[in-house]
Write an enzyme that holds these catalytic residues in place. Sequence first.
Site, mmCIF file in Angstrom:
data_model
loop_
_atom_site.group_PDB
_atom_site.id
_atom_site.type_symbol
_atom_site.label_atom_id
_atom_site.label_comp_id
_atom_site.label_asym_id
_atom_site.label_seq_id
_atom_site.Cartn_x
_atom_site.Cartn_y
_atom_site.Cartn_z
ATOM 1 N N TRP A 164 -4.898 25.523 13.586
ATOM 2 C CA TRP A 164 -6.114 25.458 14.403
ATOM 3 C C TRP A 164 -6.602 26.830 14.860
ATOM 4 C CZ3 TRP A 164 -4.765 27.960 18.726
ATOM 5 C CH2 TRP A 164 -3.415 27.947 19.091
ATOM 6 N N ASN A 165 -5.772 27.884 14.752
ATOM 7 C CA ASN A 165 -6.151 29.128 15.440
ATOM 8 C C ASN A 165 -7.223 29.936 14.703
ATOM 9 O OD1 ASN A 165 -4.303 29.899 13.496
ATOM 10 N ND2 ASN A 165 -3.328 31.447 14.769
ATOM 11 N N LYS A 188 -5.788 19.785 4.083
ATOM 12 C CA LYS A 188 -5.735 19.076 5.372
ATOM 13 C C LYS A 188 -5.811 20.115 6.495
ATOM 14 C CE LYS A 188 -2.809 18.157 8.306
ATOM 15 N NZ LYS A 188 -3.600 18.314 9.552
ATOM 16 N N ALA A 190 -6.113 21.353 10.585
ATOM 17 C CA ALA A 190 -5.429 20.904 11.805
ATOM 18 C C ALA A 190 -6.234 19.785 12.467
ATOM 19 C CB ALA A 190 -5.260 22.065 12.770
ATOM 20 N N SER A 243 3.407 26.862 11.866
ATOM 21 C CA SER A 243 4.647 27.275 12.531
ATOM 22 C C SER A 243 5.810 27.363 11.536
ATOM 23 C CB SER A 243 4.986 26.258 13.621
ATOM 24 O OG SER A 243 5.173 24.992 13.029
ATOM 25 N N GLU A 264 2.818 30.883 5.246
ATOM 26 C CA GLU A 264 2.400 31.916 6.209
ATOM 27 C C GLU A 264 2.781 31.371 7.576
ATOM 28 O OE1 GLU A 264 1.098 34.806 5.599
ATOM 29 O OE2 GLU A 264 0.586 34.622 3.489
ATOM 30 N N LEU A 265 3.853 31.901 8.168
ATOM 31 C CA LEU A 265 4.449 31.241 9.337
ATOM 32 C C LEU A 265 4.350 32.100 10.605
ATOM 33 C CD1 LEU A 265 7.513 29.814 7.377
ATOM 34 C CD2 LEU A 265 5.249 28.807 7.684
ATOM 35 N N GLU A 395 7.699 33.468 20.093
ATOM 36 C CA GLU A 395 6.262 33.723 20.013
ATOM 37 C C GLU A 395 5.588 33.000 21.189
ATOM 38 O OE1 GLU A 395 4.580 31.503 16.731
ATOM 39 O OE2 GLU A 395 3.295 33.181 16.182
#
Length: 492
Positions: A164-165, A188, A190, A243, A264-265, A395
Amino acid sequence: MPGINSSLLRHLKQPERFAALDRVARQGDRWDGRVFRVSNPSTGELLAELPDMGVEQTRIAIDRAHVAQAEWAARTARDRSDTLWRWHQLILDHTDDLAAILTAEMGKPLPEAVSEVSHAAAYLQWYAEEANRIYGETISAPSTDRRMLVIKQPIGVVGTITPWNFPASMVARKISPALAAGCAIVLKPAEQTPLVAGAMFALAAEAGFPDGVVNLIYASDGAAVGRELCSNRKVRKISFTGSTEVGRLLMRQCSDQVKKVSLELGGNAPFIVFDDADVDAAVDGAIQAKFRNAGQTCVSANRLYVQSGVHDEFAAKFTARVRSLSVGDGFEPGIAIGPLIDTQALVKIEAHIADAIQKGGAICCGGRQAGHGGTFFEPTVLTDITSEMLLAQEETFGPLAPIIRFEDPDQVVREANDTIYGLAAYFYASNLKRVWHVAEKLEYGMIGINTGRMSSEAAPFGGMKQSGIGREGSRHGLEEYLEMKYLCMGGL
Ligand code: NAP
């Protein structure tokens, strides 16, 4: 019934163009009538009710992508490039509306949303260009009757899941290289931010992608959709941003079929200011690296290490700047910090601050929820921080800047590397020898040296250790969607 609410449409210049976003993912497929809601985190207003797609619709989208894949891969690179160019232009033409949708569903200040939409368009431009630059190789054969060569082909249908960011740029960064390579995709987004993805897909349809090449799944049950994408044999690759916890799970789910993954975490970025740094430049960089998107970026500076000689000057100047950042609804002018995405994010930042205070940390500014209702939090600076505190290990993903004083330059690099993450790191220094040594010793996929901002479509974005696998952006991002095939011609 699903639909887009007037509280969203009133922000748009061309509301009629985006009024049917509830239908973008449905595309006539069977839908069982379930809906989920999307709300504005600044005001709590309902923005839309969207059809909630589940496993069955995901399967239909995969089947459709599988059929479309062969035809899309058989087109010329120029043809795929031209379609990407048209999509790029449409995104640019609708920047204001896309940015307004993004601010409404995610909360970031409108100028940041405009900048994110241009960043998304830049990925489309880059991969429209790169589509024409897929090369193979010839190899000198060990015998005269053979010829050996390597060709590159699209990997096949790609399942993509985005967070979502950065709900616009993550979509573009993932699917533009896949489309350039000749892959069909199922995306898909968020649950909290599906609308800007829907708007981008509506524009993709106008750009002329053939039916089935780009498929969108609106869903509230990300886990169910993720399981189908990982277990369906027609999907040849999963590309995920989110995440580390969910990344690990998807990797496990893909292991049965040895399915390729790009991940990409999360991160835990150190930001180091050495005694020989330009302190004013370091303050500028720290503001950018910490407070963009209210600290909700994977490359956010999570731990600020400042050497003793400049610690007090840095802390005073930085705190003064942080005090001047205004918090509020992203549609209001002059706002620097929007809301956090949800109340869980508030709980995490408050827990990190409480733990730090209990272990001896001091608040220089902020430290509380900001009024306005919603999920706003004051930009916060803490000093007297130690590596044992939670905020130095996890984080935070919020507007919290902890400052850790250090003496020994070798020790700080060891501390900076003492984490399971390895996404981004930053440091400020002027001594050239130090710059090289520190850059080489930091175990991170991306290092900002005397800059607080480094993301670019031209550069490889990605992490080491548990921050991920693979790279996005640059020419390397295209390789992630190509299979290498060795051809050996005998009897010549
Ligand atoms: P998240 O909880 O992992 O969610 C990311 C996406 O995964 C969402 O679409 C989510 O869907 C979906 N998802 C959740 N559980 C799933 C499951 N069991 N199976 C399949 N999909 C699942 O992460 P987030 O909170 O949205 O994003 C923040 C994290 O992303 C941070 O750690 C940040 O560092 C990282 N991030 C990394 C990068 C990078 O480039 N390295 C960039 C941006 C963000 P729902 O919304 O439906 O739950």
